[in-house]
Design a protein around this motif. Structure first.
Motif, PDB file in Angstrom:
ATOM      1  N   MET A 297       0.394   1.718  10.566  1.00 23.16           N
ATOM      2  CA  MET A 297       0.627   0.980   9.323  1.00 23.16           C
ATOM      3  C   MET A 297       0.177   1.808   8.103  1.00 23.16           C
ATOM      4  O   MET A 297       0.881   1.892   7.112  1.00 23.16           O
ATOM      5  CB  MET A 297      -0.184  -0.329   9.335  1.00 23.16           C
ATOM      6  N   ILE A 298      -1.022   2.411   8.219  1.00 22.83           N
ATOM      7  CA  ILE A 298      -1.575   3.140   7.072  1.00 22.83           C
ATOM      8  C   ILE A 298      -0.762   4.405   6.812  1.00 22.83           C
ATOM      9  O   ILE A 298      -0.444   4.721   5.659  1.00 22.83           O
ATOM     10  CB  ILE A 298      -3.070   3.479   7.307  1.00 22.83           C
ATOM     11  N   LEU A 299      -0.398   5.097   7.876  1.00 17.26           N
ATOM     12  CA  LEU A 299       0.390   6.335   7.695  1.00 17.26           C
ATOM     13  C   LEU A 299       1.710   6.039   7.006  1.00 17.26           C
ATOM     14  O   LEU A 299       2.191   6.815   6.182  1.00 17.26           O
ATOM     15  CB  LEU A 299       0.657   7.006   9.051  1.00 17.26           C
ATOM     16  N   ALA A 300       2.300   4.909   7.354  1.00 19.37           N
ATOM     17  CA  ALA A 300       3.612   4.596   6.793  1.00 19.37           C
ATOM     18  C   ALA A 300       3.505   3.805   5.486  1.00 19.37           C
ATOM     19  O   ALA A 300       4.511   3.629   4.794  1.00 19.37           O
ATOM     20  CB  ALA A 300       4.407   3.793   7.816  1.00 19.37           C
TER      21      ALA A 300
ATOM     22  N   PRO B 257       0.814  -1.230   0.000  1.00 19.26           N
ATOM     23  CA  PRO B 257       0.000   0.000   0.000  1.00 19.26           C
ATOM     24  C   PRO B 257       0.846   1.278   0.000  1.00 19.26           C
ATOM     25  O   PRO B 257       1.975   1.272   0.480  1.00 19.26           O
ATOM     26  CB  PRO B 257      -0.796  -0.117   1.303  1.00 19.26           C
ATOM     27  N   GLU B 258       0.228   2.330  -0.537  1.00 22.35           N
ATOM     28  CA  GLU B 258       0.864   3.655  -0.482  1.00 22.35           C
ATOM     29  C   GLU B 258       0.586   4.261   0.894  1.00 22.35           C
ATOM     30  O   GLU B 258      -0.477   4.041   1.450  1.00 22.35           O
ATOM     31  CB  GLU B 258       0.212   4.582  -1.519  1.00 22.35           C
ATOM     32  N   PRO B 259       1.484   5.086   1.428  1.00 24.22           N
ATOM     33  CA  PRO B 259       1.158   5.792   2.672  1.00 24.22           C
ATOM     34  C   PRO B 259      -0.068   6.679   2.463  1.00 24.22           C
ATOM     35  O   PRO B 259      -0.276   7.210   1.377  1.00 24.22           O
ATOM     36  CB  PRO B 259       2.402   6.655   2.942  1.00 24.22           C
ATOM     37  N   PHE B 260      -0.888   6.809   3.488  1.00 27.55           N
ATOM     38  CA  PHE B 260      -2.067   7.652   3.394  1.00 27.55           C
ATOM     39  C   PHE B 260      -2.174   8.494   4.652  1.00 27.55           C
ATOM     40  O   PHE B 260      -2.081   7.994   5.762  1.00 27.55           O
ATOM     41  CB  PHE B 260      -3.321   6.787   3.248  1.00 27.55           C
TER      42      PHE B 260
END
Ligand code: SF4
Lengths: 208, 478
Positions: free
Chosen positions: A171-174, A2-5
């Protein structure tokens, strides 16, 4: 991977219904795919098309041109009930949705959504009622959802904080992925396995 | 100092705890991973992209159930996508060394039916599958729950899952079920009471005399639909009924290992004094056969009851009810019994086991299905099919004018060509009545095998007890 978001700013689509199940979000006949592509077309399919395949009149909100590109959903309680299909968050993401605001989500859906960087934002019943009023008063107002600050900012500048599983947030931020994390703990897994021999072997008596 | 009393769930949780970092969920070891064709392909693709192997192929097992046709297996599969998906699971299993009970195998079947019947499902285990009805296996006192495809990939790669400890919810069913009332009615009544989100965030433990009295297959029916009440898992503590069911099955422990296993399993039930986050009690004596009228499994009433009017439900639920009745084409306030039917479906992981086949056959024996009605009986596995045929049940069904098929999910999810046509009414022993679940525009009443079979005879929703009264010897009530 995934891309960071971190953050999105978008207008909102409101679906004030409770118990929207994953069979509505992505009907079962779209589960025959073996990849994750093209699911945007499956999103809420049976709400958009009649059983004989014609686009419904009037068109479903999803097909209204002014809703194209909106990334935030405001929905009723217990969103994502039913089947565990990850195709539901895949379809929402493929269509462009990044955050869903509700009073509650079904457990499996919530977990699946977080793994796809689709934010399930839980609000109280009072807040939900107030948000419906905000959308009704200003249907084209832009909201911004900031995962880093754990904050939603409404069109006139009001804002509120939201809770989210801290591990998923990191996890999502990174843009990191959970499998990588667990693999980094492989020694602990090996130690557990050494102390707990497997109770079954599915290969025994060779399945035919 | 005595240890703190623990529930069944806490014991399983503790014994599978691998590690946890501050702020992170627990890494939980998984004993058994069940795989089917629909939710797994993307997970295998992910493994390949990372260059990973399946960590424990011997704790993984696969079958084909969702999109596989239930027609004669020698007929080529017409649906191109389904054919591709079925070819892919076979290929994935071969490449990654996973035992596959596929087309043509005598042990193929619905994933939640074959796990128990092969003896793979055992007390105290953690069991996962990319399917929300994995809770079925909880009937054995296993912590079993459905996962998404990302999690399937996680389990394939690591044989563990990241999990936060669930809250516990005790559902106690006291008393004794009346004749004609069964496991399906227990779970439909519970969901009607707590609502389809009522168990969210919780794992249910079913307790009480009415639960203890159930056979293993009936317990599976109850646990199966835990997810329909919002709970990811539902369990029943193992007891003599559990051990008797498992003994001698292909993957159950044998000899000295069996005795050791039973000794271990006896320690699993919740300790005296263990506490639950929540408890609800239902009176089993008062339960009646249940039927759903709406578009979620919580919209159920007793077969002697009426479809609610708007004033019967909370103001917040009225929109839902209105929309559901509009979709169903049903009049508020009318009796549920007597509603017209086009199709009857008997099968699925909820009610596709041998006892369900026997229950349906007990009603249909010597009777005929109503004219114009399509009745589909689909065994849950090839082994169920074989057993039913050895008892002559298929002849009973065929003589009654029902179709007898190969095993699979079939009309439960309508992915394989078995489906309701737009606007048709079906009574179904499966678990979901969502809009379009059994076919675009199809309208579903959920009920028990006895109720579905009785309705097949009359062509309308029917209380099985009224049929039993007409010919008491024909219905085995239990
Ligand atoms: S029978 Fe229905 S509920 Fe059960 S596994 Fe198959 S599709 Fe899912």
């Amino acid at each position: 991977m995934p891309e960071p978001f971190v953050k999105t700013t978008s207008r909102v689509i409101s679906i004030p219904r409770a118990n929207i199940d994953t069979d509505q979000i992505c009907p079962a006949r779209f589960l025959k795919i073996t990849d994750k592509e093209n699911l945007a077309d499956a999103l809420f399919f049976d709400w958009r098309f009649t059983p004989d395949g014609k686009r419904r009149e009037p068109v479903s909100f999803i097909d209204e041109p002014h809703n194209a590109g909106r990334q935030i959903l405001l929905v009723g309680d217990n969103f994502g009930a039913g089947s565990s299909r990850e195709h539901a968050p895949w379809a929402l993401r493929a269509w462009g949705i990044r955050a869903i605001v509700s009073t509650g989500f079904a457990d499996i859906f919530k977990g699946n959504a977080l793994k796809n960087a689709l934010l399930p934002i839980v609000v109280s019943a009072e807040r939900y009622a107030a948000l419906l009023v905000v959308v009704a008063a200003n249907p084209d107002g832009e909201w911004s959802v900031d995962l880093d600050a754990q904050k939603v900012t409404l069109p006139g500048g009001d804002s509120f904080a939201f809770e989210i599983d801290p591990f998923s947030r990191t996890m999502i931020l990174a843009g990191t992925d959970e499998i990588g994390y667990v693999l980094s703990r492989l020694p602990a897994i090996e130690a557990w396995e050494a102390a707990h021999p497997a109770r079954i072997d599915t290969r025994q008596g060779a399945a035919r | 100092m005595p240890e703190k009393p623990r529930t069944l769930v806490e014991k399983i949780w503790d014994s599978h705890f691998v590690a946890s970092d501050p702020g992170a969920p627990v890494i939980l070891a998984i004993d058994l991973h069940l795989v089917h064709e629909v939710t797994s392909p993307q997970a295998f693709t992910g493994l390949r992209a990372r260059g990973l192997k399946v960590r424990k192929p011997g704790q993984t097992v696969a079958t084909a159930d969702h999109s596989i046709p239930t027609l004669d297996p020698s007929i080529p599969i017409a649906d191109e996508l389904a054919r591709k998906q079925l070819a892919q699971i076979e290929e994935n299993c071969r490449e990654f060394g996973i035992p596959f009970h596929g087309k043509g195998s005598p042990t193929r079947g619905i994933v939640h039916v074959i796990g128990p019947e092969l003896g793979l499902t055992q007390p105290g285990m953690t069991i996962v599958c990319g399917d929300s009805h994995t809770a079925t296996h909880g009937a054995f006192g296993a912590l079993a729950f459905g996962i998404g495809t990302s999690e399937i990939e996680m389990v394939l790669a690591t044989q563990t899952l990241l999990q936060r400890k669930p809250k516990t919810f005790q559902v106690r069913i006291d008393g004794r079920l009346q004749p004609g009332v069964g496991a399906k009615d227990i779970i439909l009544a519970l969901i009607a009471q707590i609502g389809i989100g009522g168990g969210t965030g919780h794992v249910i433990e079913y307790t009480g005399d009415a639960i203890r009295a159930l056979s293993m297959e009936e317990r599976m029916t109850v646990c199966n639909m835990s997810i329909e009440g919002g709970a990811r898992a539902g369990l029943i503590a193992p007891d003599e009924t559990t051990f008797a069911y498992l003994k001698g099955r292909r993957f159950a422990p044998q000899g000295a290992e069996w005795d050791e296993a039973v000794a271990r399993w006896r320690k699993l039930p919740s300790d005296e004094g263990a506490t639950y986050d929540r408890t609800i009690v239902l009176d089993g004596d008062k339960l009646e056969p249940m039927v759903t009228y709406g578009t979620n499994p919580g919209m159920g009433v007793s077969v002697t009851g009426r479809i609610p009017v708007l004033a019967d439900v909370e103001p917040g639920a009225r929109d839902d009810l209105e929309r559901a009745l509009a979709y169903m084409g049903l009049a508020p306030g009318s009796p549920i019994a007597g509603q017209k039917l086009d199709v009857v479906f008997i099968g699925s992981c909820t009610n596709g086991r041998i006892e369900d086949m026997r229950a349906a056959a007990s009603v249909l024996r010597g009777r005929h299905v109503a004219s114009g009605l399509r009745v589909l009986v689909v065994p849950g596995s090839q082994q169920v099919k074989k057993q039913a045929e050895s008892e002559g049940l298929h002849e009973v069904f065929k003589a009654a004018g029902a179709e007898w098929r190969e095993s699979g999910c079939s009309m439960c999810i309508a992915m394989n060509g078995d489906q309701l046509e737009p606007g048709e009414y079906g009574i179904s022993t499966s678990n979901r009545n969502f809009q379009g679940r059994q076919g675009k525009g199809g309208r579903t009443f959920l009920a028990s095998p006895l109720t579905a079979a009785a309705s097949a005879v009359t062509g309308v929703v029917t209380d099985p007890r009224t049929l039993a009264a007409a010919q008491p010897s024909a219905v085995e009530v239990h």
